[in-house]
Design a protein around this motif. Structure first.
Motif, mmCIF file in Angstrom:
data_model
loop_
_atom_site.group_PDB
_atom_site.id
_atom_site.type_symbol
_atom_site.label_atom_id
_atom_site.label_comp_id
_atom_site.label_asym_id
_atom_site.label_seq_id
_atom_site.Cartn_x
_atom_site.Cartn_y
_atom_site.Cartn_z
ATOM 1 N N ASP A 5 -1.301 31.442 -2.504
ATOM 2 C CA ASP A 5 -1.965 32.665 -2.968
ATOM 3 C C ASP A 5 -2.763 33.337 -1.850
ATOM 4 O O ASP A 5 -2.873 34.565 -1.811
ATOM 5 C CB ASP A 5 -2.921 32.347 -4.124
ATOM 6 C CG ASP A 5 -2.154 32.007 -5.388
ATOM 7 O OD1 ASP A 5 -0.929 32.265 -5.421
ATOM 8 O OD2 ASP A 5 -2.773 31.475 -6.327
ATOM 9 N N GLN A 6 -3.308 32.520 -0.952
ATOM 10 C CA GLN A 6 -4.114 33.107 0.135
ATOM 11 C C GLN A 6 -3.236 33.930 1.078
ATOM 12 O O GLN A 6 -3.648 34.963 1.595
ATOM 13 C CB GLN A 6 -4.836 32.021 0.919
ATOM 14 C CG GLN A 6 -6.057 31.525 0.164
ATOM 15 C CD GLN A 6 -6.662 30.293 0.793
ATOM 16 O OE1 GLN A 6 -5.997 29.558 1.514
ATOM 17 N NE2 GLN A 6 -7.930 30.061 0.501
ATOM 18 N N THR A 12 -0.444 35.478 0.106
ATOM 19 C CA THR A 12 -0.116 36.718 -0.626
ATOM 20 C C THR A 12 -1.307 37.679 -0.583
ATOM 21 O O THR A 12 -1.126 38.888 -0.402
ATOM 22 C CB THR A 12 0.252 36.404 -2.098
ATOM 23 O OG1 THR A 12 1.082 35.255 -2.115
ATOM 24 C CG2 THR A 12 0.982 37.547 -2.755
ATOM 25 N N GLU A 13 -2.514 37.151 -0.760
ATOM 26 C CA GLU A 13 -3.731 37.987 -0.719
ATOM 27 C C GLU A 13 -3.863 38.700 0.622
ATOM 28 O O GLU A 13 -4.221 39.865 0.701
ATOM 29 C CB GLU A 13 -4.983 37.127 -0.966
ATOM 30 C CG GLU A 13 -5.291 36.907 -2.433
ATOM 31 C CD GLU A 13 -5.437 38.203 -3.217
ATOM 32 O OE1 GLU A 13 -6.157 39.115 -2.754
ATOM 33 O OE2 GLU A 13 -4.809 38.337 -4.290
ATOM 34 N N LYS A 14 -3.563 37.958 1.689
ATOM 35 C CA LYS A 14 -3.691 38.527 3.036
ATOM 36 C C LYS A 14 -2.722 39.713 3.197
ATOM 37 O O LYS A 14 -3.082 40.763 3.726
ATOM 38 C CB LYS A 14 -3.386 37.429 4.059
ATOM 39 C CG LYS A 14 -3.477 37.866 5.474
ATOM 40 C CD LYS A 14 -4.378 36.966 6.282
ATOM 41 C CE LYS A 14 -4.561 37.542 7.670
ATOM 42 N NZ LYS A 14 -5.493 36.829 8.464
ATOM 43 N N PHE A 44 -1.379 41.346 0.694
ATOM 44 C CA PHE A 44 -1.772 42.347 -0.300
ATOM 45 C C PHE A 44 -2.812 43.317 0.298
ATOM 46 O O PHE A 44 -2.746 44.526 0.061
ATOM 47 C CB PHE A 44 -2.328 41.659 -1.558
ATOM 48 C CG PHE A 44 -2.899 42.621 -2.560
ATOM 49 C CD1 PHE A 44 -2.060 43.405 -3.347
ATOM 50 C CD2 PHE A 44 -4.277 42.787 -2.695
ATOM 51 C CE1 PHE A 44 -2.581 44.318 -4.244
ATOM 52 C CE2 PHE A 44 -4.805 43.699 -3.581
ATOM 53 C CZ PHE A 44 -3.960 44.465 -4.369
#
Ligand code: COA
Length: 256
Positions: free
Chosen positions: A183-184, A186-188, A190
């Motif tokens: 998820d981290q 993907t967040e980056k 995003f």
């Protein structure tokens, strides 16, 4: 339309399109191809973040597609692939790809139509077309030699060499490789898509059109058609049928 093979979520002006068949390593079955086409058509007003659920970005074409009863008639499969690739060629807004894990076959080649491509350290790009007696698709026969040079492209498309994240970065197939995972990661990515979404949309869209060069659309369309025609012939060739049967029977033996 309710989706089963992908998920979509709009967050802060970014549509997150996630390939979502993790138990099959996000392999593209017919539904997943079709749903991506629909989601892209619906998403034309948002930035698009394209990623995969689980440890794979996608393992490419679902080889079970070949076992369908009507598989000697390649017209529907050719039509589906043409429309899928066209949906990317014609997408008016930037597509940002978050390659969260290995990308195989069409999942690797379609990245050539994404405007910004970020990889996790666990990602790799692999097109085992020759091992499967197939041929390049998604305009990779044109775009890959253009982006990395003919010799490197031959390593990928002809030799079937798997490019690690670092090798893909060096070959201009990725913008950057991030150390974040899950998820981290993907967040980056995003955050980058959100930055694009914060800019005046008309300026972004018109600039993408200019950079992508509208005059090339006819060429991409012709290359897509030519590749799909050849693939249609490959899919029903004795070589390809044998290669797919070998994959399936290896799987069956492994599960005994
Ligand atoms: N088509 C159909 N099934 C696929 C698939 C694909 N492209 N990729 C993965 N799967 C299935 C596997 O058969 C397996 O099914 P099972 O649980 O019923 O046995 C499941 O997804 C999990 O994959 P598995 O092979 O167990 O994981 P792995 O980590 O050992 O290997 C791959 C992953 C992607 C390397 C391997 O599955 C593979 O080589 N797949 C084919 C990739 C390919 O050739 N794609 C087409 C490119 S043109």
């Amino acid at each position: 339309m309710g989706f089963t093979a992908i998920t979509t979520e709009v967050k802060e002006g970014v549509l997150i399109l996630r390939l979502n068949r993790p138990s099959r390593k996000n392999a593209f079955n017919h539904e997943q191809y079709e749903e991506c086409i629909v989601a892209l058509a619906q998403a034309a007003k948002d930035e698009n973040l394209f990623t995969g659920a689980g440890d794979y970005f996608s393992s490419g074409n679902d080889l079970a597609n070949f076992l369908r009863a009507d598989s000697t008639d390649t017209t529907p499969a050719k039509d589906l692939l043409t429309r899928f690739v066209n949906a990317f060629i014609l997408f008016p807004k930037p597509i940002v790809a978050a390659v969260n894990g290995p990308a195989v076959g069409i999942a690797a080649t379609i990245l050539g139509h994404c405007d910004l491509v970020y990889g996790s350290e666990t990602c790799s790009l692999h097109t085992p077309f020759m091992q499967l007696a197939q041929s390049p698709e998604a305009c990779s026969s044109l775009l890959f030699p253009e982006s990395m040079g003919a010799l490197k492209a031959n390593e990928m498309l002809l030799l079937g060499k798997k490019f690690s994240a670092r090798e893909a970065l060096k070959a201009n197939l990725l913008n950057e490789v991030f150390t974040e995972k899950g998820d981290q990661f993907t967040e980056k990515v995003f955050a980058i898509a959100r930055q694009l979404a914060s800019y005046p949309p008309e300026a972004v869209q018109l600039s993408k059109r200019l950079i992508r060069n509208n005059r090339r659309l006819a060429l991409l369309d012709a290359v897509n058609k030519e590749e799909v025609e050849l693939l249609g012939e490959r899919w029903v060739s004795a070589e390809c049928i044998q290669a797919v049967m070998n994959f399936m029977s290896r799987r069956q033996k492994a599960s005994l």
